[in-house]
Design a protein around this motif. Structure first.
Motif, PDB file in Angstrom:
ATOM      1  N   ARG A 228       0.836  -1.208   0.000  1.00 40.05           N
ATOM      2  CA  ARG A 228       0.000   0.000   0.000  1.00 40.05           C
ATOM      3  C   ARG A 228       0.868   1.255   0.000  1.00 40.05           C
ATOM      4  O   ARG A 228       0.600   2.221  -0.716  1.00 40.05           O
ATOM      5  CB  ARG A 228      -0.937   0.002   1.216  1.00 40.05           C
ATOM      6  CG  ARG A 228      -2.098  -0.956   1.108  1.00 40.05           C
ATOM      7  CD  ARG A 228      -3.169  -0.659   2.146  1.00 40.05           C
ATOM      8  NE  ARG A 228      -2.670  -0.759   3.513  1.00 40.05           N
ATOM      9  CZ  ARG A 228      -2.611  -1.893   4.210  1.00 40.05           C
ATOM     10  NH1 ARG A 228      -3.006  -3.029   3.665  1.00 40.05           N
ATOM     11  NH2 ARG A 228      -2.168  -1.884   5.455  1.00 40.05           N
ATOM     12  N   PHE A 229       1.896   1.247   0.834  1.00 37.74           N
ATOM     13  CA  PHE A 229       2.804   2.389   0.910  1.00 37.74           C
ATOM     14  C   PHE A 229       3.525   2.594  -0.421  1.00 37.74           C
ATOM     15  O   PHE A 229       3.685   3.726  -0.892  1.00 37.74           O
ATOM     16  CB  PHE A 229       3.800   2.158   2.047  1.00 37.74           C
ATOM     17  CG  PHE A 229       4.829   3.236   2.190  1.00 37.74           C
ATOM     18  CD1 PHE A 229       4.480   4.481   2.669  1.00 37.74           C
ATOM     19  CD2 PHE A 229       6.160   2.997   1.869  1.00 37.74           C
ATOM     20  CE1 PHE A 229       5.430   5.491   2.810  1.00 37.74           C
ATOM     21  CE2 PHE A 229       7.114   3.982   2.006  1.00 37.74           C
ATOM     22  CZ  PHE A 229       6.748   5.235   2.479  1.00 37.74           C
ATOM     23  N   GLN A 230       3.959   1.508  -1.040  1.00 33.42           N
ATOM     24  CA  GLN A 230       4.645   1.587  -2.328  1.00 33.42           C
ATOM     25  C   GLN A 230       3.731   2.211  -3.385  1.00 33.42           C
ATOM     26  O   GLN A 230       4.152   3.059  -4.174  1.00 33.42           O
ATOM     27  CB  GLN A 230       5.050   0.164  -2.742  1.00 33.42           C
ATOM     28  CG  GLN A 230       5.925   0.052  -3.964  1.00 33.42           C
ATOM     29  CD  GLN A 230       6.425  -1.364  -4.128  1.00 33.42           C
ATOM     30  OE1 GLN A 230       7.428  -1.768  -3.560  1.00 33.42           O
ATOM     31  NE2 GLN A 230       5.708  -2.156  -4.905  1.00 33.42           N
ATOM     32  N   ARG A 231       2.457   1.799  -3.386  1.00 31.14           N
ATOM     33  CA  ARG A 231       1.498   2.391  -4.332  1.00 31.14           C
ATOM     34  C   ARG A 231       1.316   3.881  -4.048  1.00 31.14           C
ATOM     35  O   ARG A 231       1.303   4.705  -4.976  1.00 31.14           O
ATOM     36  CB  ARG A 231       0.152   1.666  -4.225  1.00 31.14           C
ATOM     37  CG  ARG A 231      -0.978   2.292  -5.048  1.00 31.14           C
ATOM     38  CD  ARG A 231      -2.258   1.491  -4.888  1.00 31.14           C
ATOM     39  NE  ARG A 231      -3.421   2.187  -5.406  1.00 31.14           N
ATOM     40  CZ  ARG A 231      -3.810   2.162  -6.670  1.00 31.14           C
ATOM     41  NH1 ARG A 231      -3.110   1.464  -7.554  1.00 31.14           N
ATOM     42  NH2 ARG A 231      -4.886   2.810  -7.070  1.00 31.14           N
ATOM     43  N   ALA A 232       1.214   4.241  -2.778  1.00 27.85           N
ATOM     44  CA  ALA A 232       1.008   5.646  -2.429  1.00 27.85           C
ATOM     45  C   ALA A 232       2.193   6.504  -2.848  1.00 27.85           C
ATOM     46  O   ALA A 232       2.012   7.603  -3.395  1.00 27.85           O
ATOM     47  CB  ALA A 232       0.751   5.775  -0.926  1.00 27.85           C
ATOM     48  N   THR A 233       3.416   6.025  -2.605  1.00 28.26           N
ATOM     49  CA  THR A 233       4.588   6.829  -2.978  1.00 28.26           C
ATOM     50  C   THR A 233       4.696   6.969  -4.492  1.00 28.26           C
ATOM     51  O   THR A 233       5.049   8.036  -5.000  1.00 28.26           O
ATOM     52  CB  THR A 233       5.875   6.218  -2.412  1.00 28.26           C
ATOM     53  OG1 THR A 233       6.045   4.865  -2.853  1.00 28.26           O
ATOM     54  CG2 THR A 233       5.880   6.272  -0.892  1.00 28.26           C
ATOM     55  N   GLY A 268       9.591   7.399   7.465  1.00 34.94           N
ATOM     56  CA  GLY A 268      10.290   8.367   8.304  1.00 34.94           C
ATOM     57  C   GLY A 268      10.057   9.810   7.889  1.00 34.94           C
ATOM     58  O   GLY A 268      10.886  10.682   8.174  1.00 34.94           O
ATOM     59  N   CYS A 269       8.939  10.084   7.203  1.00 33.24           N
ATOM     60  CA  CYS A 269       8.690  11.436   6.709  1.00 33.24           C
ATOM     61  C   CYS A 269       7.199  11.610   6.441  1.00 33.24           C
ATOM     62  O   CYS A 269       6.427  10.650   6.498  1.00 33.24           O
ATOM     63  CB  CYS A 269       9.480  11.693   5.425  1.00 33.24           C
ATOM     64  SG  CYS A 269       8.949  10.677   4.025  1.00 33.24           S
ATOM     65  N   THR A 270       6.811  12.825   6.124  1.00 28.18           N
ATOM     66  CA  THR A 270       5.443  13.106   5.692  1.00 28.18           C
ATOM     67  C   THR A 270       5.364  12.952   4.178  1.00 28.18           C
ATOM     68  O   THR A 270       6.392  12.917   3.489  1.00 28.18           O
ATOM     69  CB  THR A 270       5.048  14.533   6.066  1.00 28.18           C
ATOM     70  OG1 THR A 270       5.879  15.447   5.323  1.00 28.18           O
ATOM     71  CG2 THR A 270       5.223  14.779   7.563  1.00 28.18           C
ATOM     72  N   PRO A 271       4.158  12.883   3.622  1.00 23.87           N
ATOM     73  CA  PRO A 271       4.044  12.852   2.157  1.00 23.87           C
ATOM     74  C   PRO A 271       4.724  14.044   1.482  1.00 23.87           C
ATOM     75  O   PRO A 271       5.343  13.889   0.422  1.00 23.87           O
ATOM     76  CB  PRO A 271       2.527  12.860   1.924  1.00 23.87           C
ATOM     77  CG  PRO A 271       1.964  12.190   3.136  1.00 23.87           C
ATOM     78  CD  PRO A 271       2.843  12.643   4.266  1.00 23.87           C
ATOM     79  N   GLY A 272       4.634  15.217   2.076  1.00 29.58           N
ATOM     80  CA  GLY A 272       5.290  16.376   1.482  1.00 29.58           C
ATOM     81  C   GLY A 272       6.793  16.242   1.455  1.00 29.58           C
ATOM     82  O   GLY A 272       7.453  16.581   0.465  1.00 29.58           O
ATOM     83  N   THR A 273       7.380  15.733   2.542  1.00 28.09           N
ATOM     84  CA  THR A 273       8.825  15.539   2.592  1.00 28.09           C
ATOM     85  C   THR A 273       9.267  14.507   1.569  1.00 28.09           C
ATOM     86  O   THR A 273      10.342  14.637   0.971  1.00 28.09           O
ATOM     87  CB  THR A 273       9.248  15.104   4.004  1.00 28.09           C
ATOM     88  OG1 THR A 273       8.819  16.072   4.951  1.00 28.09           O
ATOM     89  CG2 THR A 273      10.761  14.949   4.092  1.00 28.09           C
ATOM     90  N   TYR A 274       8.439  13.501   1.345  1.00 26.85           N
ATOM     91  CA  TYR A 274       8.792  12.465   0.362  1.00 26.85           C
ATOM     92  C   TYR A 274       9.080  13.068  -1.008  1.00 26.85           C
ATOM     93  O   TYR A 274      10.001  12.642  -1.709  1.00 26.85           O
ATOM     94  CB  TYR A 274       7.658  11.453   0.249  1.00 26.85           C
ATOM     95  CG  TYR A 274       7.837  10.489  -0.897  1.00 26.85           C
ATOM     96  CD1 TYR A 274       8.771   9.452  -0.822  1.00 26.85           C
ATOM     97  CD2 TYR A 274       7.106  10.629  -2.079  1.00 26.85           C
ATOM     98  CE1 TYR A 274       8.963   8.588  -1.884  1.00 26.85           C
ATOM     99  CE2 TYR A 274       7.289   9.765  -3.142  1.00 26.85           C
ATOM    100  CZ  TYR A 274       8.223   8.744  -3.037  1.00 26.85           C
ATOM    101  OH  TYR A 274       8.412   7.888  -4.093  1.00 26.85           O
ATOM    102  N   LEU A 275       8.328  14.081  -1.381  1.00 31.20           N
ATOM    103  CA  LEU A 275       8.479  14.659  -2.703  1.00 31.20           C
ATOM    104  C   LEU A 275       9.771  15.437  -2.883  1.00 31.20           C
ATOM    105  O   LEU A 275      10.116  15.819  -3.998  1.00 31.20           O
ATOM    106  CB  LEU A 275       7.285  15.561  -3.016  1.00 31.20           C
ATOM    107  CG  LEU A 275       5.973  14.824  -3.287  1.00 31.20           C
ATOM    108  CD1 LEU A 275       4.828  15.797  -3.448  1.00 31.20           C
ATOM    109  CD2 LEU A 275       6.110  13.948  -4.529  1.00 31.20           C
TER     110      LEU A 275
END
Length: 291
Positions: A228-233, A268-275
């Motif tokens: 699920r996480f992989q799909r979201a990222t 280890g981060c928020t969705p915004g940090t991921y980007l």
């Protein structure tokens, strides 16, 4: 005979290059992708996110330095790395010019090819030399000496094919039920109910968990979380236009807050940090090839 289907994913200035080739049909149930690269400059990737591959990285130049939150003792350099399934991110960097080869194995493929229990390498980074496997050590030594990328891919095809043949000669491995469970979880991107997974595996819940630990490295429930996480990222990295609440619903989370908690736990981060990571772009380039 050399197969001609090496694809250049990207070619930058000053000699940097990223190449890949689709594994031959007989290997695709066990190998998802392999790729090679060269780069004249240092690279830093502060967050490499969990995914459902068992990864082998063989470096031709500078070693890969890993910052692993799960392994105390500071950063560690690796010439040749084996990474099991993980429940959190890791940081990577190269200090200087680099080049190498990456092999992304499906968990069942890694289980058959390596001949070890996957729970032994889950949440771990291991130097391949520590395995004491003369054939893998030979591959690490030979790959940089091959003169072209097609020759390197051919060598990997040869080694993997021979190892799989020997694995099947030793006797039929009990992998069918786990493979079906992995396929069901993967096809649904982790959103399928675990009870259905158990039912279609033909095992009891307890036995499936035991086999998953042996052949995949983590329980089915955690495997589904990673999917699920992989799909979201991937959706977020590709420019998902509908907002985080809709993304959470599309990926099977209860709500946006649930998704954000999973990002913090697994990434280890928020969705915004991921980007802010450079890896989403690279991941999109490779996955556009539908490997």
């Amino acid at each position: 005979m050399t197969r001609p289907d090496v694809q250049v994913v990207s070619a930058g200035e000053q000699g940097s290059e990223l190449v890949t080739r689709v594994p031959p049909p007989a290997l695709r149930p066990y190998v998802r992708r392999y790729s090679g690269w060269t780069s004249p400059s240092s690279q830093i990737h502060p967050r490499v996110m969990p995914n459902t591959d068992i990864v082998v990285v063989i470096n031709f130049a500078a070693p890969l330095v890993i910052h692993d939150p799960l392994q105390p003792g500071g950063d560690r350099p690796y010439r040749a790395l084996l990474a099991g399934l993980r429940r959190t991110y890791a940081g990577t960097r190269y200090e200087g010019s680099t080049g190498g080869f990456q092999l992304d194995l499906r968990p069942i493929g890694a289980y058959l090819l390596l001949g070890i229990a996957m729970h032994e390498i889950a949440d771990r980074m291991i130097d391949i030399e520590e395995l004491g496997d003369w054939e893998l050590d030979g591959l690490v030594a030979r790959l940089p000496e091959e003169p072209t990328w097609p020759a390197r891919f051919d060598l990997v095809d040869e080694v993997i094919g021979a190892r799989l043949a020997r694995a099947f000669e030793r006797g039929p491995a009990e992998v069918g039920g786990v493979r079906r469970a992995c396929q069901l979880l993967t096809a649904s991107a982790g959103r399928v109910d675990i009870e259905r997974v158990v039912s279609e595996s033909d095992y009891s819940h307890r036995h499936l968990i035991s086999l998953f630990r042996e052949q995949v490295g983590v329980p089915p429930k955690l495997y589904g979380r990673i999917l699920r996480f992989q799909r979201a990222t991937r959706m977020l990295g590709s420019g998902y236009p509908h907002g985080l609440a809709a993304l959470a619903a599309d990926c099977g989370y209860y709500d946006q807050a649930h998704m954000v908690r999973e990002f913090r736990s697994l990434g280890g981060c928020t969705p915004g940090t991921y980007l802010t990571s450079v890896w989403p772009q690279l991941d999109q380039e490779l996955n556009a090839l539908h490997l």
